[in-house]
Write an enzyme that holds these catalytic residues in place. Structure first.
Site, short mmCIF file in Angstrom:
data_model
loop_
_atom_site.label_atom_id
_atom_site.label_comp_id
_atom_site.label_asym_id
_atom_site.label_seq_id
_atom_site.Cartn_x
_atom_site.Cartn_y
_atom_site.Cartn_z
CG ASP A 66 31.57 39.76 39.04
OD1 ASP A 66 32.80 39.96 39.21
OD2 ASP A 66 31.08 38.62 39.06
CB VAL A 67 35.84 43.99 39.29
CG1 VAL A 67 35.29 45.20 40.00
CG2 VAL A 67 36.35 42.94 40.27
CG ASN A 93 38.92 47.81 48.28
OD1 ASN A 93 39.78 47.52 49.10
ND2 ASN A 93 37.62 47.59 48.50
CE1 TYR A 162 43.72 38.54 49.45
CE2 TYR A 162 45.78 38.24 50.65
CZ TYR A 162 44.69 39.03 50.30
OH TYR A 162 44.59 40.29 50.81
CE LYS A 166 45.08 41.15 47.34
NZ LYS A 166 44.32 42.31 46.82
#
Length: 257
Positions: A66-67, A93, A162, A166
């Site tokens: 889990d990053v 990613n 989101y 980004k």
């Protein structure tokens, strides 16, 4: 962790979110080009499926991680060092969109935090671990490719978490590019629009537009993205694609809104 074949002569890549979608497509493109690839993701079963698709001759390991958890990221890069001794590429990613079409005023703190922790903090933790390895290894250097989004340029309605992450990814890319110069660490970003993955299935059913209407949007194959990432990855470290945009040709992006 599974180890199919150790070959220290091959370039080594870490791909996060490798169990599906763009991560899987990029991992398969890299293995097909002869890279050794560490497949990282939260769920072991999809990672195993990606490894199976790569074929028996592929040089892969699967590392559930889990990053957003620092200890998982540390364990991931420790596994790669033990396996092959270096990291030549990180494809950052892993990501999540969060709850769909929730207005700003209704987005919960927990949902906001989840998106930020995966998309931004997770990308930072992986980049930091890769940067440390690339700085210390011999020969020195490597490449980090961050998966941004066309939402780094133009938001969709009801996508504040989101979109914010980004946009932040672009800042991360630029800072890593600058700070990596003395150590032959290159960093670029690919901004993707409507690749055909689980995340974009709703595009083909109808998705909210800026004018309030629902519209079906065209998509493109994830393999088209993977070819671009492979090109970026295989450039010499003296050259870098700083930003690339790959999108379905007729999707509403240019002129969105």
């Amino acid at each position: 962790m599974s180890n199919k074949l150790l070959n220290s002569d091959a370039k080594a890549a870490v791909v996060t979110g490798a169990g599906s979608g763009i991560g899987r497509a990029v991992a398969l493109a890299l293995t097909g080009a002869g890279w050794s690839v560490a497949l990282a993701g939260r769920r072991p079963e999809p990672l195993a499926a990606t490894a199976e698709l790569a074929g028996e001759k592929a040089r892969v390991i699967t590392v559930p991680a889990d990053v957003s958890r620092p200890e998982d990221v540390t364990a991931l890069f420790s596994s790669v060092r033990e396996w092959i001794g270096r990291v030549d590429l990180l494809f950052n990613n892993a990501g999540t969109f969060g709850p769909r079409s929730v207005p700003v005023e209704d987005l919960s703190y927990d949902d906001w935090r989840t998106v930020v922790e995966v998309n931004l903090t997770g990308a930072f933790l992986c980049a930091q671990a890769a940067y440390r390895q690339m700085k210390e290894q011999d020969p020195q250097g490597g490449r980090i490719i961050n998966n941004g989004s066309i939402s780094a340029h133009a938001p969709r309605p009801h996508s504040v978490a989101y979109t914010a992450t980004k946009h932040a990814m672009t800042g991360l890319t630029k800072s890593l590019s600058l700070d990596g110069r003395p150590y032959r660490i290159a960093c670029g970003q690919i901004d993707i629009g409507n690749a055909a993955t689980e995340m974009t299935e709703r595009m083909q059913r109808g998705i909210l537009q800026a004018n309030g209407e629902l519209a079906v949007e065209p998509v493109m194959a994830a393999d088209d993205v993977a070819r671009t990432v492979l090109h970026m990855a295989e450039l010499p470290l003296e050259a870098n694609v700083q930003f690339a945009t790959v999108l379905a040709t007729t999707m509403p992006y240019v002129g969105r809104g």
